[in-house]
Design a protein around this motif. Structure first.
Motif, PDB file in Angstrom:
ATOM      1  N   LEU A   1       0.834  -1.203   0.000  1.00 17.69           N
ATOM      2  CA  LEU A   1       0.000   0.000   0.000  1.00 17.69           C
ATOM      3  C   LEU A   1       0.869   1.255   0.000  1.00 17.69           C
ATOM      4  O   LEU A   1       1.605   1.526   0.959  1.00 17.69           O
ATOM      5  CB  LEU A   1      -0.912   0.010   1.226  1.00 17.69           C
ATOM      6  N   HIS A   2       0.788   2.013  -1.088  1.00 21.18           N
ATOM      7  CA  HIS A   2       1.520   3.278  -1.218  1.00 21.18           C
ATOM      8  C   HIS A   2       0.507   4.413  -1.281  1.00 21.18           C
ATOM      9  O   HIS A   2      -0.576   4.249  -1.850  1.00 21.18           O
ATOM     10  CB  HIS A   2       2.378   3.281  -2.480  1.00 21.18           C
ATOM     11  N   LYS A   3       0.839   5.554  -0.746  1.00 17.83           N
ATOM     12  CA  LYS A   3      -0.078   6.688  -0.724  1.00 17.83           C
ATOM     13  C   LYS A   3       0.517   7.860  -1.498  1.00 17.83           C
ATOM     14  O   LYS A   3       1.605   8.331  -1.191  1.00 17.83           O
ATOM     15  CB  LYS A   3      -0.390   7.091   0.711  1.00 17.83           C
ATOM     16  N   ASN A   4      -0.231   8.257  -2.523  1.00 14.17           N
ATOM     17  CA  ASN A   4       0.135   9.424  -3.336  1.00 14.17           C
ATOM     18  C   ASN A   4       1.451   9.258  -4.092  1.00 14.17           C
ATOM     19  O   ASN A   4       2.125  10.240  -4.405  1.00 14.17           O
ATOM     20  CB  ASN A   4       0.200  10.684  -2.462  1.00 14.17           C
ATOM     21  N   GLY A   5       1.824   8.028  -4.390  1.00 17.82           N
ATOM     22  CA  GLY A   5       3.042   7.782  -5.148  1.00 17.82           C
ATOM     23  C   GLY A   5       3.762   6.541  -4.636  1.00 17.82           C
ATOM     24  O   GLY A   5       3.556   6.112  -3.502  1.00 17.82           O
TER      25      GLY A   5
END
Length: 247
Positions: free
Chosen positions: A182-186
């Motif tokens: 899970l990556h957030k905003n990139g």
């Protein structure tokens, strides 16, 4: 957590089945649930072949790497990406215009469609108390299997799925930690590699427990072995021969 999430979080591959049938009603319900998965532009580019004939299952077992549970399960599903139906039904309405069923995009659409439908079906099966295991070995001898099942052009077997009443209770296999996925905003390279390193320790401990201390391979070691062994290199030529990926 709710009932659906609990079911998803407890998925286990089942490789041993009781000598009990899967009813037609169960089979039809499972495939119908698969059909309700998302489909790109509603093309529904897949077909499912339910194999129950013992002789046919024996042949498929041999072609798919001699995985005995194919022969032993009551129903073996072969999930196929299928652009044949789309092309044949659309052709009378194209007024002679060029068609593009042979593109890489449509190959991708069909492959994604069948994967989404199969996973819906797997969850449906587990909700009914049945068990499944995916069989990628169906691609080992993909041309022979396609001929055996009578698949037309623009259709190919993506994977198989054993289906039946479980006769085992495997230990849950741990997955990568969420931070590795899970990556957030990139995309974070550091985060994903740190998570993979952590997973090495987790999976090694799992393998030690599962094997009674005889195996302790890490995930990265297993993946290194996988990446350095050529597998199914005939697949590209076969798919092109079936009409896929020409543009």
């Amino acid at each position: 957590m709710n009932e659906t999430i609990n079911l998803l979080m407890n998925h286990k591959s089942i490789r041993k089945y009781k000598n009990e049938p899967v009813t037609d009603e169960q089979l039809e319900t499972i495939v119908a649930a698969g059909q309700m998965a998302s489909s790109s532009s509603n093309v529904q580019a897949y077909s499912v072949i339910a194999v129950t004939d013992p002789e046919l299952k024996t042949k498929l077992t041999a072609l798919a790497g001699n995985q005995a549970y194919i022969e032993e399960c009551p129903v073996f599903l072969v999930w196929c990406a299928d652009m044949y139906r789309l092309r044949e039904t659309a052709l009378p309405h194209t007024a002679g215009a060029e068609t593009y069923e042979d593109t890489m995009e449509n190959f991708t659409v069909a492959t994604i469609d069948v994967a989404l439908a199969a996973q819906n079906a797997a969850v449906a099966a587990e909700s009914l108390g049945l068990g499944v295991v995916y069989i990628g070995g169906i691609r080992n001898n993909i041309e022979d299997i396609s001929k055996l099942l009578g698949l037309p052009e623009f259709a190919y077997p993506v994977f198989g799925m054993c289906l039946g009443v479980p006769d085992q209770e495997p230990v849950l296999r741990p997955r990568l930690p969420l931070k590795a996925v899970l990556h957030k905003n990139g995309y974070s390279k550091e985060q994903t590699l740190a998570g993979a390193k952590e997973y090495d320790e987790t999976l090694s401990a799992y393998m030690m427990e599962r094997s009674g201390g005889e195996q302790s391979a890490t995930w990265s070691e297993m993946m290194a072995k996988r990446l350095t062994q050529p597998a199914r290199l005939q697949l590209k030529a076969f798919l092109k021969g079936k009409g896929f990926m020409k543009r």
